[in-house]
Design a protein around this motif. Structure first.
Motif, mmCIF file in Angstrom:
data_model
loop_
_atom_site.group_PDB
_atom_site.id
_atom_site.type_symbol
_atom_site.label_atom_id
_atom_site.label_comp_id
_atom_site.label_asym_id
_atom_site.label_seq_id
_atom_site.Cartn_x
_atom_site.Cartn_y
_atom_site.Cartn_z
ATOM 1 N N SER A 7 30.681 38.249 73.857
ATOM 2 C CA SER A 7 30.175 39.588 73.537
ATOM 3 C C SER A 7 29.008 39.974 74.437
ATOM 4 O O SER A 7 28.851 41.153 74.793
ATOM 5 C CB SER A 7 29.775 39.666 72.067
ATOM 6 N N VAL A 48 30.347 46.111 70.824
ATOM 7 C CA VAL A 48 30.316 44.705 71.223
ATOM 8 C C VAL A 48 28.922 44.111 71.001
ATOM 9 O O VAL A 48 28.767 42.913 70.755
ATOM 10 C CB VAL A 48 30.788 44.562 72.692
ATOM 11 N N VAL A 81 28.883 42.596 67.532
ATOM 12 C CA VAL A 81 29.554 41.294 67.460
ATOM 13 C C VAL A 81 28.560 40.241 67.925
ATOM 14 O O VAL A 81 28.388 39.189 67.299
ATOM 15 C CB VAL A 81 30.824 41.285 68.328
ATOM 16 N N SER A 115 33.187 42.455 63.546
ATOM 17 C CA SER A 115 32.754 41.063 63.678
ATOM 18 C C SER A 115 33.095 40.217 62.455
ATOM 19 O O SER A 115 33.089 38.984 62.531
ATOM 20 C CB SER A 115 31.241 41.001 63.925
#
Length: 461
Positions: free
Chosen positions: A338, A368, A371, A322
């Motif tokens: 995300s 994810v 992020v 990220s």
């Protein structure tokens, strides 16, 4: 409401400074504290299947193990985030870890489940405002042009605690006892003793100049700024006297803060409240349920914790990924993209039947997820002015902890009756609602100074 730092005050000086080793050390020290918050958050999911055997717990008992810490965090987020706007960021940073370390160590020696739950609740109070303060403190110290990137680095340090919780859980549970003490108890000892070390280091942190200005302590604010400038950019000219008097509106309590937030920052306040209620489903749902899902799929507790540890490796790696993304893409759109990734990978994880696919889907989901997490932590610290930043963000963030208290009592029974696919499909639907909320109501913030983000609120009324 005027912000407390003008574009010619301490904020402007801090935003113009070059990024040096001093900023990176500050980021690491702040991130080390988030390590224990995140370690503790996911420890509930690790302990639930272990204590179910230790104390003979059913689905309600397992839900209580997960919920106890979150319940304390809900209280702490409401109380300590308000205290941080009244007494300062630095003092509450120290108070947070002091309460957590003492009661985490006490919980390690709980003689029964009732004592354990009470002590976990109190330890949770200590960590309730930790992540809000991480967001707030870094937002107020780090130059706006690198604010997202450096906050993401702080969380990358913190998220090393998540796979560690599962990995230590698997190793210590397999040993059952170490030096005559049950393995699961060492998980709590580790958290408590580590927090004591970070507590001592954090005592060296300076107070936020933006906060000092917000409460009228201008001379102290400029003293801190001059000290920072001397370390990072010697020779840079700094005003000897505070600039012209600024308009202030001091928030004295939660009610006053909420009145200001919903009067002057209505759209973003509504957005953040809805977001925090729903983001728990997106983010914490997997982390707290993963070991239980794996046990439900027929794996042994020790195996499930090992597979969870592999999946949880995605948390620090996703946080690392990220770092370039949070500055390259607008924060609100990164949150949406995300979140949709969490929904998709969650359903795949729930439906998977082979170890390889389970671990792969879990890893991608956790990657994810971070992020998503880093983007929204940066985002929520950017959208309110200094005088109410900690309180407004903390009260909204407490709603995610409240949802986390309720979630296990809904998800754990549904996991047993309907299965993982139904639970994660329901989560995906709520994630879509979250995306609509951020997309329609969230302001733009990437690359702007805190004062510019605040100023944009006038167009939202």
């Amino acid at each position: 409401m005027a912000d407390t730092a003008s574009t010619t005050g301490t904020a402007a000086v801090l935003d113009r400074l070059p990024v040096t080793g001093w900023h990176w050390r500050l980021t690491v020290l702040v991130g080390l504290g988030s390590f224990f918050d995140l370690y503790e958050v996911f420890l509930g999911g690790v302990l639930a299947p272990v204590l179910a055997t230790e104390f003979g717990l059913g689905s309600t008992g397992k839900a209580l193990v997960i919920a106890a810490g979150f319940a304390g965090m809900f209280v702490g987020a409401n109380v300590l985030s308000v205290v941080a706007d009244r007494l300062g960021r630095r003092r509450v940073f120290i108070l947070n870890l002091l309460v957590y370390s003492l009661f985490s160590l006490a919980a390690a020696f709980s003689p029964n489940i009732e004592t354990f739950l009470v002590l976990r609740f109190i330890a949770g109070i200590g960590l309730g405002a930790e992540l809000v303060l991480v967001d707030t403190y870094l937002a107020e110290f780090v130059p706006g042009r690198v604010r997202g990137r450096m906050t993401a680095w702080a969380y990358t340090v913190g998220f090393l605690g998540v796979p560690l919780a599962a990995l230590l859980g698997g190793k210590l549970v397999a040993k059952q006892e170490l030096f005559g003490i049950d393995g699961w108890r060492w998980l709590l000892v580790f958290g408590g003793l580590g927090a004591v070390f970070v507590l001592l280091v954090r005592a060296m942190l300076p107070e936020s100049p933006r906060w000092l200005e917000s409460v009228g302590r201008d001379a102290e604010a400029w003293s801190v700024v001059r000290s920072v400038v001397a370390k990072v950019a010697p020779g840079t000219a700094v005003p000897e006297e505070p600039g012209p008097a600024r308009t202030r509106e001091d928030a004295r309590g939660v009610g006053e803060v909420l009145r200001i937030a919903f009067r002057d920052y209505r759209r973003r306040s509504v957005m953040l409240v809805v977001f925090q209620i729903l983001q728990t489903v997106a983010y914490y749902g997997f982390g707290t349920l993963a070991p239980l899902v794996l046990v439900a799929k027929g794996f042994e507790v020790t195996d499930s914790l090992g597979y969870a540890a592999l999946s949880f490796a995605g948390y620090p790696l996703g946080s690392l990924a990220s770092v370039p993304l949070v500055e390259r893409f607008e924060r609100k759109y990164l949150i949406i993209a995300s979140a949709l990734g969490i929904a998709v990978f969650g359903i795949v994880f729930a439906a998977a039947s082979t170890v390889v696919l389970i671990v792969a889907a879990g890893f991608l989901l956790t990657a994810v997820s971070n992020v998503f997490s880093n983007a929204f932590h940066i985002y929520q610290a950017e959208i309110f002015p200094t005088a109410i930043r900690s309180t407004a963000s903390g009260v909204a963030y407490s709603l995610s902890r409240a949802t986390s208290v309720v979630l296990p009592f809904i998800a754990v029974p549904l996991l047993g009756s309907l299965g993982p696919v139904a639970v994660f499909t329901g989560s995906a639907v709520l994630i879509v609602v979250l995306c609509l909320d951020v997309g329609l109501l969230g302001p733009l913030s990437t690359g702007l100074s805190l004062e510019e983000v605040r100023g944009n609120a006038a167009t939202e009324q």
